[in-house]
Design a protein around this motif. Structure first.
Motif, PDB file in Angstrom:
ATOM      1  N   LYS A   1       6.402  -5.894  -3.393  1.00 21.12           N
ATOM      2  CA  LYS A   1       5.086  -5.241  -3.377  1.00 21.12           C
ATOM      3  C   LYS A   1       4.564  -5.153  -1.961  1.00 21.12           C
ATOM      4  CE  LYS A   1       3.328  -6.275  -8.018  1.00 21.12           C
ATOM      5  NZ  LYS A   1       3.289  -4.873  -8.421  1.00 21.12           N
TER       6      LYS A   1
ATOM      7  N   THR B   1       1.047  -4.294  -0.161  1.00 20.73           N
ATOM      8  CA  THR B   1      -0.366  -4.178  -0.514  1.00 20.73           C
ATOM      9  C   THR B   1      -1.163  -3.654   0.667  1.00 20.73           C
ATOM     10  OG1 THR B   1      -0.157  -6.025  -2.043  1.00 20.73           O
ATOM     11  CG2 THR B   1      -2.386  -5.382  -1.409  1.00 20.73           C
TER      12      THR B   1
ATOM     13  N   ILE C   1      -1.394  -3.994   6.073  1.00 20.21           N
ATOM     14  CA  ILE C   1      -0.363  -3.923   5.043  1.00 20.21           C
ATOM     15  C   ILE C   1       0.204  -5.326   4.855  1.00 20.21           C
ATOM     16  CG2 ILE C   1       1.747  -2.815   4.240  1.00 20.21           C
ATOM     17  CD1 ILE C   1      -0.474  -0.823   4.785  1.00 20.21           C
ATOM     18  N   GLN C   2       0.136  -5.810   3.639  1.00 15.33           N
ATOM     19  CA  GLN C   2       0.654  -7.144   3.329  1.00 15.33           C
ATOM     20  C   GLN C   2       1.935  -6.991   2.528  1.00 15.33           C
ATOM     21  OE1 GLN C   2      -1.411  -9.810   0.420  1.00 15.33           O
ATOM     22  NE2 GLN C   2      -1.699 -11.117   2.208  1.00 15.33           N
ATOM     23  N   PHE C   3       2.936  -7.786   2.844  1.00  8.93           N
ATOM     24  CA  PHE C   3       4.207  -7.688   2.135  1.00  8.93           C
ATOM     25  C   PHE C   3       4.928  -9.018   2.206  1.00  8.93           C
ATOM     26  CE2 PHE C   3       4.440  -5.835   6.391  1.00  8.93           C
ATOM     27  CZ  PHE C   3       5.318  -6.702   7.018  1.00  8.93           C
TER      28      PHE C   3
ATOM     29  N   THR D   1       1.747   4.652  -7.041  1.00  5.71           N
ATOM     30  CA  THR D   1       1.756   3.209  -6.805  1.00  5.71           C
ATOM     31  C   THR D   1       3.179   2.688  -6.655  1.00  5.71           C
ATOM     32  OG1 THR D   1       1.744   2.794  -9.196  1.00  5.71           O
ATOM     33  CG2 THR D   1      -0.405   2.867  -8.062  1.00  5.71           C
TER      34      THR D   1
ATOM     35  N   LYS E   1      -4.666  -3.095   2.373  1.00  4.95           N
ATOM     36  CA  LYS E   1      -5.974  -3.738   2.307  1.00  4.95           C
ATOM     37  C   LYS E   1      -6.924  -3.104   3.319  1.00  4.95           C
ATOM     38  CE  LYS E   1      -4.508  -8.247   0.586  1.00  4.95           C
ATOM     39  NZ  LYS E   1      -4.665  -9.716   0.727  1.00  4.95           N
TER      40      LYS E   1
ATOM     41  N   ASP F   1       4.596  -0.620  -5.414  1.00  2.00           N
ATOM     42  CA  ASP F   1       5.893  -1.207  -5.755  1.00  2.00           C
ATOM     43  C   ASP F   1       6.986  -0.468  -4.989  1.00  2.00           C
ATOM     44  OD1 ASP F   1       4.936  -3.095  -7.675  1.00  2.00           O
ATOM     45  OD2 ASP F   1       4.655  -1.443  -9.081  1.00  2.00           O
TER      46      ASP F   1
ATOM     47  N   GLU G   1     -10.973  -4.115  -0.326  1.00  2.00           N
ATOM     48  CA  GLU G   1     -10.225  -3.585  -1.465  1.00  2.00           C
ATOM     49  C   GLU G   1      -8.728  -3.611  -1.145  1.00  2.00           C
ATOM     50  OE1 GLU G   1     -11.504  -2.539  -4.338  1.00  2.00           O
ATOM     51  OE2 GLU G   1     -13.612  -2.775  -3.793  1.00  2.00           O
ATOM     52  N   SER G   2      -7.920  -3.618  -2.196  1.00  2.00           N
ATOM     53  CA  SER G   2      -6.479  -3.604  -1.995  1.00  2.00           C
ATOM     54  C   SER G   2      -5.802  -2.741  -3.050  1.00  2.00           C
ATOM     55  CB  SER G   2      -5.907  -5.026  -2.038  1.00  2.00           C
ATOM     56  OG  SER G   2      -6.143  -5.626  -3.296  1.00  2.00           O
ATOM     57  N   LYS G   3      -4.675  -2.149  -2.642  1.00  2.00           N
ATOM     58  CA  LYS G   3      -3.874  -1.355  -3.566  1.00  2.00           C
ATOM     59  C   LYS G   3      -2.420  -1.733  -3.359  1.00  2.00           C
ATOM     60  CE  LYS G   3      -6.685   2.652  -4.584  1.00  2.00           C
ATOM     61  NZ  LYS G   3      -6.612   4.074  -4.963  1.00  2.00           N
ATOM     62  N   ALA G   4      -1.748  -2.044  -4.446  1.00  2.00           N
ATOM     63  CA  ALA G   4      -0.353  -2.457  -4.373  1.00  2.00           C
ATOM     64  C   ALA G   4       0.566  -1.274  -4.610  1.00  2.00           C
ATOM     65  CB  ALA G   4      -0.070  -3.551  -5.383  1.00  2.00           C
TER      66      ALA G   4
END
Length: 986
Positions: free
Chosen positions: A303, A305, A238-240, A209, A307, A316, A311-314
Motif C-alpha cells: 500500500k 498512502t 507518500i507513505q509506503f 485506488t 497524505k 494498492d 487526510e490520507s488515501k491508500a
C-alpha cells in the motif's frame, strides 16, 4: 530522437453533442511549422454549398486560443478564407470557412513566427484575424474531423496534454466534493505534463485506488501518483512499506523513494522537500523502485498512502517482476524513466585524491599538499601559506614562496580605537583523510563567541565556516577581516571589477549584487597566489552566461551588511593588505552571523607542457581519416551533430557515438563530447519528472522562447540555447540541484558504455563538488578523462561583470586545458592580461585562443594556439609542424615572466619565451609595440648550455606565420606590429 509513427485513437463522443472519434497522428514533417505552427486538424467537407462548418473538439492546453490565428488551407496548399467562428474556447470551436470544392482541408491553429536571434528565438503566435460570423452564411455542420496531427510525434499533445473539459472537470469535482484531493495512479510511459488541467485520459480512466505495473529483476522502475487538488494541499507525503509476494519475499522499502519529497542532494546530504499543491492544480508524485537483481520473479504487493491536510488515501500497488535480469538496471532505455534514480546518486563522493594530486600529510599544525603547505594558527585561521613551485612553473624549489606576511585575522571594533580581544581555545584536527583534513576552533571575547569549522582539500581548496554569536548587545563601528599578503608575492591581481594584470596600488570595491557577480579576488605571482571569496550560510550559486540578472548573488548578511561592506586592497608597510570591511552594525544578544570564506592556493600543479604538445584538438565532427590527417589527436564533438544532437543530453544517439568512438580509437584518435549542466535539451526523456520537482532543477523564469517550450511548458522557465536546424530547445538549470547527481551518473555511463575520452565544457553551472566527481568517473580505470573548459568573456552586464578565470577558478584543479574564448581581445590587452586571465599558467594550466582566431604570435609565448576546425582561419597546423620539426616534446618551457629566462630583448614591448632542449632552443618572440620594431636579443648562453660561436639563429619558414630568415648574434630582428617570430638556435 527516434520516433516511430504513432497512431492514437481517442473517443470524445460521450460528453459532446457533436461527438466524433478523433485520432491523433504524426504529421511526419509534412508542412512548414515555422509559418503554420506545429499542429493542425485534417477535416473533410462533404456539403453542397460554398461554406464549410466543422465542430472541432481540439481540447487545447494553451490559454486564450481566441487570440491566436487560425489558417485554413485546401489540399493543394492554398489558403481559403475563414468566414467566421463561434463558441471558440480551449475545448472546441465552430469554424466556418469557404469551401470551393468537396474534399480535405487543413486547419492550422497555433501558427507562429520566430523573431529575435536564431539561437535565442522568440516564438510569436500570429494574432487572430477572423471576422465576426455573418449570420447569413451560417450553415449546419457539414464537415467532419478526420484526425489531429502534430508536425511530428515529439510535438504531439496526445494523450497527456489533451485537456478535460470544464464540464468533465466539474463532474469530477462534484463526485469528490468532500475530499481534499483525488489520486490518479499513472504508468511511467505516460508522464504527467500538465499542472493546470486534467488530461482527458484521466476522465476516461477515472480515479483509482490501485496500480499495476510490470518490471524486470534488477530494474530501476518508476511510476506516478497523480494528485488533483480540490483544496490547497500542504505538505503532501507518500507513505509506503515493503512490497511483498505471496511466498513471503519482499522488496524492501529502502529501495523505494518518492523523488518529490526525499532524496540525496548534489553534495551528499539528505534532502527533504515540502510539496504544496494549490487548489485546482495537478501534481505528479514520482515513485522509484529499485528492484534488486536477486529478487525472484513474482507479484509484489503493498500500500502507498498519500497524505495531505490530515487526510490520507491508500493505493494498492501490485508490481509484477518478470524473470529476466537487467544487468544495466534498465538505464539503457531511459525513455522508461529508468534513470530517475540517478537523481539521488552518491557516486564518486568519497574524498579520494585525483591525479596528479597526492594525499595530504600532517605535521603538527602544518598540512602539506602537492607543491604547497598550509599552517594553522592557534585561533584556527591560516598562519602561513607557502608554495614550492619555481617561477617557470615546470618544477619545484626547496625555498618556499610565502604568501602571508602575518596570520589572517579579524578585528571587531567597538570604537575606532577599541576592539574585541579574543582568546583562542580548543583548536583540534577532527578528521584526517587522504583527500581532506578538517579542524575546529573556538575564539571568545567579552561580547562574542566565534566557532570555526574549517577544512583543507588535496587540491588546495580551503573552506571556513565562521559562526559569530553575540553574548551581549553590542555595537560595532566596523568589522575587518584582514588578509596580510607578503608584498613580494602580489605582483598580479584579478577580480573585484579589475581585469587580470598587474596589481593596482589601491583597490576600492563595494558590494553590488544586483548588477555584479563579484564576491572574489585572486592576488599573487605566477608561482604563488591566493584566491578568496566572501559568503555566508545562505549562499546560492547564481546563474551565469547571459542569465546572471535573472538569478543574481544573494548579498551576504554578514559581509554585505546592507551594502555597507566592501574591500580595500593596498600596500601597508612591508605587506599588501586586503581589508574586507563590513561597516558599522549592531548585534543583539543571541544574534548569529556567518563570516564564511573560501581560499584557493595557487598554482594547483605544475604545467603539463608535454600534454599541450601531444594533444592537438580538432573542434568539429567529421570524417576520422580526414581529422587524423591534419595531425589532430583529439576531436571535440559538439552538440547539434549526428552522434550528439541534443544539448547536454548525449544519451539518445549513443550507439552512433559509440561506433564513431570505436573507429577513432582504432585510428589512435581520442574523442571528447560536449556535455555540461548549464541548460538541458527539451528532448530529455525526464523533463516531465523534473518539472514535477518545481524549480529544483529548472530555474524559474518568464517563459517564452521557441514554440515547443511555450506549448508544452506554459511558463515559469528560462529559454536557453536553440538549434534551428534540428529544433533543439534548451531550458536553463536552476543551479545546484540533484540533476548534478544525474550528470555524474551519466558521465560514468558514457565512459563505461560509450568510451568517451573526456568532456568539453562550455561554461560551467556547477560547483567544485560536481567537478571532482566527474573527474573521478572520467579517469576511472586509467581512462584519460580530459576536461577542457571554454568560456566567453564574462565581463559584461548580462554576466555580472565577472572575470571568467575568477568565476571558474574552483574548477581549474581538474581541467586539462582552458579555452578563453569569445569576446576576449587578444589585440588590445597587455601581456599581463594574457598571462593571468587567459593563459592559465599561474594555475598550472595551458590554454587556447578563440576570438577572431586568436593571435598566434602572442599565443606562442604562452604555449597557446587556436583550435583547428573552429573556423576556416583557425588553423594551427603550420605551428604544429614547426613544433614537430623542432621536437618540442620534452623541451623545458621558460617563460618571459621568469627571472630565469635566458633570452630577453632590448625592447620592453617585445617579450621572449624559451623552449629549451639539450642542444637546441626555440625562442618565441611577441610584440605589444605600437609599430614595427627591430630588437636585439640578450642571451645567457651558459643557461642555454650552448656555445654562441657554434650555433646559428634562424627563423624557420612557417606558413601563414613567418618567412625564413637568419639573424647573426640575434641582432636587428624585425618584429611586425602585433606579431612576433619563432627562432631556432642550434
Amino acid at each position: 530522437m527516434k520516433f516511430k509513427l504513432i497512431l492514437f485513437v481517442c473517443l470524445f463522443g460521450q460528453l459532446s453533442l457533436s461527438a466524433q472519434i478523433l485520432k491523433y497522428t504524426n504529421g511526419n514533417n509534412a508542412w512548414n511549422p515555422d509559418s503554420l505552427g506545429n499542429h493542425r486538424a485534417i477535416v473533410e467537407y462533404k456539403g453542397t454549398g460554398k461554406v464549410a462548418h466543422v465542430r472541432l473538439d481540439w481540447r487545447r492546453r494553451d490559454t486564450h486560443p481566441e487570440l491566436k490565428r487560425i489558417i485554413v488551407r485546401d489540399f493543394n496548399g492554398k489558403n481559403v478564407a475563414i468566414v467566421g467562428t463561434e463558441n471558440l474556447t480551449r475545448e472546441s470551436v465552430d469554424l466556418y470557412f469557404e469551401a470551393p470544392f468537396i474534399g480535405k482541408y487543413y486547419v492550422y491553429y497555433l501558427p507562429y513566427k520566430n523573431e529575435g536571434r536564431s539561437n535565442y528565438p522568440k516564438g510569436i503566435y500570429l494574432k487572430a484575424d477572423e471576422k465576426q460570423l455573418d449570420q447569413s452564411k451560417k450553415v449546419s455542420v457539414n464537415t467532419h474531423v478526420l484526425e489531429i496531427q502534430s508536425i511530428d510525434a515529439f510535438n504531439s499533445f496526445y494523450p497527456m496534454e489533451v485537456i478535460a473539459t470544464e464540464k468533465e472537470t466539474a463532474a469530477l469535482k462534484a463526485k469528490y466534493a468532500n475530499e481534499p484531493f483525488v489520486v490518479f495512479p499513472e504508468d511511467r510511459m505516460f508522464p504527467i505534463k500538465m499542472q493546470g488541467d486534467l488530461p482527458y485520459r484521466w476522465i476516461q480512466k477515472g480515479a483509482s485506488t490501485s496500480f499495476k505495473g510490470t518490471a524486470n529483476r534488477g530494474e530501476n522502475y518508476a511510476f506516478q501518483l497523480g494528485l488533483f487538488a480540490l483544496q490547497d494541499l500542504k505538505g503532501v507525503r507518500i507513505q509506503f512499506g515493503d512490497l511483498k509476494s505471496a511466498n513471503g519475499k519482499s522488496i524492501s522499502a529502502k529501495f523505494i523513494n518518492c523523488l518529490n519529497t526525499d532524496g540525496i542532494s548534489y553534495d551528499n546530504q539528505p534532502l527533504t522537500e515540502v510539496v504544496n499543491v494549490a487548489s485546482g492544480k495537478v501534481q505528479a508524485m514520482w515513485i522509484t523502485v529499485n528492484i534488486p537483481n536477486t529478487m525472484g520473479a513474482g507479484v509484489y504487493k503493498g500500500k502507498f498512502t498519500v497524505k495531505a491536510n490530515g487526510e490520507s488515501k491508500a493505493v494498492d500497488v501490485a508490481l509484477t517482476v518478470l524473470n529476466q535480469v537487467l544487468a544495466d538496471s534498465g538505464v539503457g532505455t531511459p525513455n522508461k524513466q529508468t534513470r530517475l534514480t540517478w537523481l539521488n546518486s552518491k557516486l564518486a563522493q568519497s574524498n579520494t585524491t585525483v591525479a596528479p594530486y597526492t594525499p595530504l600529510k600532517i605535521d603538527g599544525n602544518v598540512i602539506s599538499l602537492l607543491g604547497r603547505k598550509f599552517e594553522i594558527n592557534p585561533d584556527g585561521f591560516p598562519k602561513q601559506i607557502q608554495t614550492y613551485f619555481n617561477s617557470e612553473m615546470t618544477g619545484y624549489t626547496e625555498k618556499p614562496n610565502n604568501i602571508l606576511y602575518e596570520p589572517i585575522h579579524f578585528h571587531f571594533y567597538t570604537s575606532p580605537k577599541t576592539q574585541e580581544k579574543f582568546t583562542p581555545a580548543n583548536l583540534q584536527i577532527v578528521s584526517k583523510e587522504d583527500g581532506i583534513v578538517k579542524w575546529v576552533a573556538t575564539n571568545s571575547s567579552e561580547n562574542l563567541k566565534m566557532n570555526i569549522e574549517a577544512s583543507l582539500e588535496f587540491d588546495g581548496y580551503v573552506h571556513y565556516s565562521v559562526k559569530v554569536e553575540a553574548l551581549k548587545d553590542v555595537d560595532f563601528s566596523n568589522i575587518d577581516f584582514h588578509i596580510p599578503f607578503e608584498k613580494n608575492t602580489t605582483k598580479y591581481l584579478m577580480g573585484l571589477g579589475e581585469k587580470g594584470g598587474l596589481r593596482p596600488d589601491t583597490i576600492k570595491w563595494n558590494w553590488d549584487v544586483a548588477h555584479k557577480n563579484q564576491d572574489a579576488v585572486w592576488i599573487g605571482n605566477v608561482n604563488a597566489g591566493l584566491y578568496y571569496n566572501l559568503r555566508d550560510e545562505n549562499y546560492s550559486r547564481p546563474l551565469n552566461t547571459n542569465f546572471y540578472l535573472q538569478k543574481p548573488l544573494l548579498l551576504p548578511k554578514s559581509w554585505g551588511n546592507d551594502n555597507k561592506g566592501g574591500i580595500q586592497i593596498n600596500i601597508k608597510g612591508s605587506s599588501m593588505l586586503a581589508d574586507n570591511f563590513t561597516g558599522a552594525r549592531t548585534m543583539k544578544k543571541g544574534d548569529v552571523l556567518y563570516y564564511n570564506f573560501n581560499l584557493l592556493i595557487t598554482p594547483f600543479h605544475l604545467l603539463e607542457t608535454d600534454f599541450q604538445w601531444d594533444n592537438r584538438f580538432y573542434h568539429k565532427y567529421g570524417d576520422l581519416d580526414s581529422i587524423k590527417a591534419t595531425g589532430a589527436t583529439v576531436v571535440n564533438i559538439h552538440h547539434a551533430t549526428p552522434i550528439n544532437p541534443w544539448i547536454n543530453y548525449p544519451f539518445i544517439e549513443w550507439q552512433k557515438m559509440k561506433s564513431y568512438i570505436n573507429e577513432a580509437h582504432q585510428k589512435g584518435v581520442k574523442v571528447k563530447i560536449y556535455n555540461t549542466v548549464r541548460e538541458l535539451s527539451n528532448h530529455a526523456y525526464e523533463w516531465p519528472a523534473l518539472r514535477s520537482l518545481g524549480t529544483e532543477v529548472y530555474s524559474p523564469g518568464k517563459g517564452g522562447g521557441f514554440s515547443w517550450l511555450q506549448e508544452h511548458l506554459d511558463s515559469n522557465y528560462i529559454a536557453a540555447w536553440f538549434v534551428p536546424e534540428i529544433k533543439d530547445a534548451a531550458i536553463i538549470n536552476s543551479g545546484m540541484n540533484r540533476w548534478h547527481n544525474y550528470y555524474v551518473e551519466g558521465m560514468n555511463w558514457l565512459v563505461k558504455n560509450v568510451g568517451i575520452d573526456g568532456v568539453y565544457l562550455d561554461d560551467v553551472a556547477f560547483d567544485r563538488i560536481t567537478m571532482k566527481r566527474i573527474k573521478r568517473v572520467l579517469t576511472q580505470n586509467n581512462h584519460p578523462g580530459i576536461i577542457d573548459l571554454h568560456s566567453a568573456n564574462q565581463y559584461n552586464k548580462s554576466d555580472g561583470f565577472n572575470n571568467s578565470a575568477i568565476l571558474y577558478m574552483e574548477h581549474f584543479p581538474y581541467l586539462n586545458r582552458l579555452w578563453f574564448g569569445e569576446y576576449f581581445d587578444y589585440e588590445k590587452n597587455n601581456p599581463d592580461f594574457f598571462l593571468t586571465e587567459i593563459s592559465g599558467i599561474p594555475f598550472g594550466l595551458m590554454g587556447e585562443m578563440l576570438q577572431d582566431d586568436g593571435n598566434p604570435w602572442r599565443g606562442m609565448i604562452y604555449g597557446m594556439t587556436n583550435r583547428l576546425g573552429w573556423s576556416d582561419k583557425s588553423d594551427p597546423r603550420p605551428l604544429w609542424k614547426a613544433w614537430s620539426n623542432f621536437g618540442i616534446k620534452g623541451s623545458e618551457m621558460i617563460g618571459y615572466w621568469s627571472d630565469n629566462c635566458p633570452v630577453k630583448t632590448d625592447n620592453p614591448d617585445v617579450l621572449a619565451t624559451v623552449y629549451k632542449k639539450d642542444r637546441k632552443v626555440m625562442i618565441a618572440l611577441a610584440s605589444w609595440g605600437e609599430s614595427n620594431v627591430k630588437v636585439n636579443l640578450t642571451i645567457d648562453w651558459a643557461k642555454l648550455g650552448l656555445d654562441e660561436n657554434k650555433v646559428k639563429i634562424i627563423a624557420p619558414s612557417i606558413d601563414k606565420f613567418q618567412r625564413a630568415g637568419t639573424y647573426v648574434g640575434g641582432k636587428n630582428i624585425l618584429i611586425e606590429k602585433n606579431k612576433g617570430l619563432i627562432l631556432v638556435v642550434e
